[in-house]
Design a protein around this motif. Structure first.
Motif, PDB file in Angstrom:
ATOM      1  N   LYS A  65       1.540  -4.364  21.736  1.00  0.00           N
ATOM      2  CA  LYS A  65       2.281  -5.253  20.844  1.00  0.00           C
ATOM      3  C   LYS A  65       2.565  -4.554  19.509  1.00  0.00           C
ATOM      4  O   LYS A  65       3.649  -4.710  18.946  1.00  0.00           O
ATOM      5  CB  LYS A  65       1.489  -6.534  20.616  1.00  0.00           C
ATOM      6  CG  LYS A  65       2.218  -7.543  19.760  1.00  0.00           C
ATOM      7  CD  LYS A  65       1.414  -8.807  19.577  1.00  0.00           C
ATOM      8  CE  LYS A  65       2.147  -9.763  18.664  1.00  0.00           C
ATOM      9  NZ  LYS A  65       1.398 -10.969  18.402  1.00  0.00           N
ATOM     10  N   LEU A  66       1.607  -3.764  19.024  1.00  0.00           N
ATOM     11  CA  LEU A  66       1.813  -3.084  17.750  1.00  0.00           C
ATOM     12  C   LEU A  66       2.900  -2.024  17.859  1.00  0.00           C
ATOM     13  O   LEU A  66       3.693  -1.852  16.927  1.00  0.00           O
ATOM     14  CB  LEU A  66       0.506  -2.455  17.270  1.00  0.00           C
ATOM     15  CG  LEU A  66      -0.566  -3.422  16.769  1.00  0.00           C
ATOM     16  CD1 LEU A  66      -1.821  -2.681  16.394  1.00  0.00           C
ATOM     17  CD2 LEU A  66      -0.054  -4.220  15.595  1.00  0.00           C
ATOM     18  N   LYS A  67       2.972  -1.325  18.991  1.00  0.00           N
ATOM     19  CA  LYS A  67       4.019  -0.320  19.167  1.00  0.00           C
ATOM     20  C   LYS A  67       5.392  -0.983  19.215  1.00  0.00           C
ATOM     21  O   LYS A  67       6.350  -0.474  18.625  1.00  0.00           O
ATOM     22  CB  LYS A  67       3.780   0.480  20.445  1.00  0.00           C
ATOM     23  CG  LYS A  67       2.622   1.429  20.341  1.00  0.00           C
ATOM     24  CD  LYS A  67       2.464   2.238  21.606  1.00  0.00           C
ATOM     25  CE  LYS A  67       1.250   3.140  21.505  1.00  0.00           C
ATOM     26  NZ  LYS A  67       1.065   3.938  22.723  1.00  0.00           N
ATOM     27  N   PHE A  68       5.496  -2.119  19.901  1.00  0.00           N
ATOM     28  CA  PHE A  68       6.753  -2.848  19.960  1.00  0.00           C
ATOM     29  C   PHE A  68       7.159  -3.335  18.576  1.00  0.00           C
ATOM     30  O   PHE A  68       8.331  -3.264  18.196  1.00  0.00           O
ATOM     31  CB  PHE A  68       6.647  -4.031  20.928  1.00  0.00           C
ATOM     32  CG  PHE A  68       7.885  -4.870  20.981  1.00  0.00           C
ATOM     33  CD1 PHE A  68       9.025  -4.409  21.614  1.00  0.00           C
ATOM     34  CD2 PHE A  68       7.914  -6.124  20.384  1.00  0.00           C
ATOM     35  CE1 PHE A  68      10.173  -5.178  21.662  1.00  0.00           C
ATOM     36  CE2 PHE A  68       9.052  -6.901  20.417  1.00  0.00           C
ATOM     37  CZ  PHE A  68      10.189  -6.421  21.059  1.00  0.00           C
ATOM     38  N   GLN A  69       6.190  -3.811  17.804  1.00  0.00           N
ATOM     39  CA  GLN A  69       6.474  -4.297  16.463  1.00  0.00           C
ATOM     40  C   GLN A  69       6.934  -3.158  15.559  1.00  0.00           C
ATOM     41  O   GLN A  69       7.872  -3.320  14.775  1.00  0.00           O
ATOM     42  CB  GLN A  69       5.232  -4.970  15.879  1.00  0.00           C
ATOM     43  CG  GLN A  69       5.481  -5.678  14.583  1.00  0.00           C
ATOM     44  CD  GLN A  69       4.270  -6.470  14.133  1.00  0.00           C
ATOM     45  OE1 GLN A  69       3.228  -6.445  14.760  1.00  0.00           O
ATOM     46  NE2 GLN A  69       4.408  -7.163  13.045  1.00  0.00           N
ATOM     47  N   LEU A  70       6.316  -1.995  15.683  1.00  0.00           N
ATOM     48  CA  LEU A  70       6.730  -0.846  14.879  1.00  0.00           C
ATOM     49  C   LEU A  70       8.134  -0.399  15.264  1.00  0.00           C
ATOM     50  O   LEU A  70       8.963  -0.122  14.395  1.00  0.00           O
ATOM     51  CB  LEU A  70       5.738   0.306  15.057  1.00  0.00           C
ATOM     52  CG  LEU A  70       6.075   1.575  14.289  1.00  0.00           C
ATOM     53  CD1 LEU A  70       6.049   1.305  12.792  1.00  0.00           C
ATOM     54  CD2 LEU A  70       5.099   2.677  14.639  1.00  0.00           C
TER      55      LEU A  70
ATOM     56  N   ILE B 283       5.216  -3.808   7.252  1.00  0.00           N
ATOM     57  CA  ILE B 283       4.018  -4.083   6.461  1.00  0.00           C
ATOM     58  C   ILE B 283       2.968  -4.766   7.323  1.00  0.00           C
ATOM     59  O   ILE B 283       1.791  -4.411   7.283  1.00  0.00           O
ATOM     60  CB  ILE B 283       4.377  -4.951   5.230  1.00  0.00           C
ATOM     61  CG1 ILE B 283       5.195  -4.131   4.245  1.00  0.00           C
ATOM     62  CG2 ILE B 283       3.121  -5.502   4.559  1.00  0.00           C
ATOM     63  CD1 ILE B 283       5.815  -4.947   3.129  1.00  0.00           C
ATOM     64  N   ASP B 284       3.392  -5.729   8.126  1.00  0.00           N
ATOM     65  CA  ASP B 284       2.471  -6.420   9.023  1.00  0.00           C
ATOM     66  C   ASP B 284       1.847  -5.443  10.004  1.00  0.00           C
ATOM     67  O   ASP B 284       0.647  -5.485  10.270  1.00  0.00           O
ATOM     68  CB  ASP B 284       3.200  -7.540   9.769  1.00  0.00           C
ATOM     69  CG  ASP B 284       2.264  -8.374  10.613  1.00  0.00           C
ATOM     70  OD1 ASP B 284       1.229  -8.820  10.085  1.00  0.00           O
ATOM     71  OD2 ASP B 284       2.570  -8.568  11.802  1.00  0.00           O
ATOM     72  N   TYR B 285       2.661  -4.531  10.549  1.00  0.00           N
ATOM     73  CA  TYR B 285       2.154  -3.522  11.484  1.00  0.00           C
ATOM     74  C   TYR B 285       1.095  -2.650  10.812  1.00  0.00           C
ATOM     75  O   TYR B 285       0.039  -2.377  11.387  1.00  0.00           O
ATOM     76  CB  TYR B 285       3.299  -2.642  11.985  1.00  0.00           C
ATOM     77  CG  TYR B 285       2.823  -1.443  12.760  1.00  0.00           C
ATOM     78  CD1 TYR B 285       2.468  -1.560  14.092  1.00  0.00           C
ATOM     79  CD2 TYR B 285       2.708  -0.208  12.145  1.00  0.00           C
ATOM     80  CE1 TYR B 285       2.019  -0.461  14.803  1.00  0.00           C
ATOM     81  CE2 TYR B 285       2.258   0.888  12.839  1.00  0.00           C
ATOM     82  CZ  TYR B 285       1.919   0.759  14.171  1.00  0.00           C
ATOM     83  OH  TYR B 285       1.463   1.842  14.851  1.00  0.00           O
ATOM     84  N   THR B 286       1.370  -2.227   9.588  1.00  0.00           N
ATOM     85  CA  THR B 286       0.442  -1.351   8.874  1.00  0.00           C
ATOM     86  C   THR B 286      -0.915  -2.010   8.704  1.00  0.00           C
ATOM     87  O   THR B 286      -1.953  -1.392   8.982  1.00  0.00           O
ATOM     88  CB  THR B 286       1.015  -0.997   7.493  1.00  0.00           C
ATOM     89  OG1 THR B 286       2.272  -0.337   7.677  1.00  0.00           O
ATOM     90  CG2 THR B 286       0.087  -0.088   6.722  1.00  0.00           C
ATOM     91  N   TYR B 287      -0.934  -3.256   8.275  1.00  0.00           N
ATOM     92  CA  TYR B 287      -2.209  -3.921   8.041  1.00  0.00           C
ATOM     93  C   TYR B 287      -2.914  -4.286   9.340  1.00  0.00           C
ATOM     94  O   TYR B 287      -4.136  -4.230   9.409  1.00  0.00           O
ATOM     95  CB  TYR B 287      -2.026  -5.145   7.140  1.00  0.00           C
ATOM     96  CG  TYR B 287      -1.815  -4.710   5.711  1.00  0.00           C
ATOM     97  CD1 TYR B 287      -2.865  -4.184   4.971  1.00  0.00           C
ATOM     98  CD2 TYR B 287      -0.570  -4.772   5.120  1.00  0.00           C
ATOM     99  CE1 TYR B 287      -2.678  -3.751   3.674  1.00  0.00           C
ATOM    100  CE2 TYR B 287      -0.375  -4.338   3.821  1.00  0.00           C
ATOM    101  CZ  TYR B 287      -1.431  -3.833   3.099  1.00  0.00           C
ATOM    102  OH  TYR B 287      -1.249  -3.391   1.829  1.00  0.00           O
ATOM    103  N   ARG B 288      -2.169  -4.630  10.384  1.00  0.00           N
ATOM    104  CA  ARG B 288      -2.821  -4.884  11.672  1.00  0.00           C
ATOM    105  C   ARG B 288      -3.453  -3.619  12.216  1.00  0.00           C
ATOM    106  O   ARG B 288      -4.534  -3.647  12.793  1.00  0.00           O
ATOM    107  CB  ARG B 288      -1.821  -5.427  12.686  1.00  0.00           C
ATOM    108  CG  ARG B 288      -1.499  -6.868  12.466  1.00  0.00           C
ATOM    109  CD  ARG B 288      -0.608  -7.357  13.564  1.00  0.00           C
ATOM    110  NE  ARG B 288      -0.119  -8.677  13.242  1.00  0.00           N
ATOM    111  CZ  ARG B 288       0.097  -9.595  14.151  1.00  0.00           C
ATOM    112  NH1 ARG B 288      -0.098  -9.330  15.424  1.00  0.00           N
ATOM    113  NH2 ARG B 288       0.534 -10.776  13.797  1.00  0.00           N
TER     114      ARG B 288
ATOM    115  N   SER C 288      -7.408  -3.155  12.953  1.00  0.00           N
ATOM    116  CA  SER C 288      -7.921  -2.768  14.267  1.00  0.00           C
ATOM    117  C   SER C 288      -8.738  -1.489  14.179  1.00  0.00           C
ATOM    118  O   SER C 288      -9.735  -1.337  14.882  1.00  0.00           O
ATOM    119  CB  SER C 288      -6.785  -2.614  15.275  1.00  0.00           C
ATOM    120  OG  SER C 288      -5.961  -1.525  14.941  1.00  0.00           O
ATOM    121  N   ASN C 289      -8.334  -0.562  13.315  1.00  0.00           N
ATOM    122  CA  ASN C 289      -9.131   0.655  13.120  1.00  0.00           C
ATOM    123  C   ASN C 289     -10.479   0.334  12.489  1.00  0.00           C
ATOM    124  O   ASN C 289     -11.504   0.908  12.865  1.00  0.00           O
ATOM    125  CB  ASN C 289      -8.382   1.658  12.256  1.00  0.00           C
ATOM    126  CG  ASN C 289      -7.388   2.469  13.043  1.00  0.00           C
ATOM    127  OD1 ASN C 289      -7.401   2.452  14.268  1.00  0.00           O
ATOM    128  ND2 ASN C 289      -6.512   3.158  12.342  1.00  0.00           N
TER     129      ASN C 289
END
Length: 74
Positions: free
Chosen positions: A2-7, A54-59, A63-64
């Motif tokens: 999901k994060l890759k799709f969002q990016l 921005i949302d992707y960066t913070y998610r 997760s890290n």
């Protein structure tokens, strides 16, 4: 996944939005779409892309951090 799709979505929206902003200044209106419409839509896409980014960066950071905490607890 999901994060890759969002990016990817945020990058595409920013590129398309910036392209429309440039087109709004460079293309003379042909009577179908006024340049102000192109500029407004370009600004909206750029803004949405930035918010997604921005949302992707913070998610990604969260997760890290969660994985680091799990590794520390072992």
């Amino acid at each position: 996944m999901k994060l890759k799709f969002q990016l990817l979505t945020s990058a595409v929206l920013i590129i398309v939005g910036c392209g429309l902003l440039i087109a709004g200044f460079c293309v003379p209106p042909v009577g179908i779409i006024d340049s102000s419409v192109l500029i407004a839509f370009g600004e909206i896409l750029t803004f949405v892309g930035a918010i997604f980014g921005i949302d992707y960066t913070y998610r990604f950071k969260v997760s890290n951090n969660k994985s680091e905490i799990k590794d520390d607890n072992k």
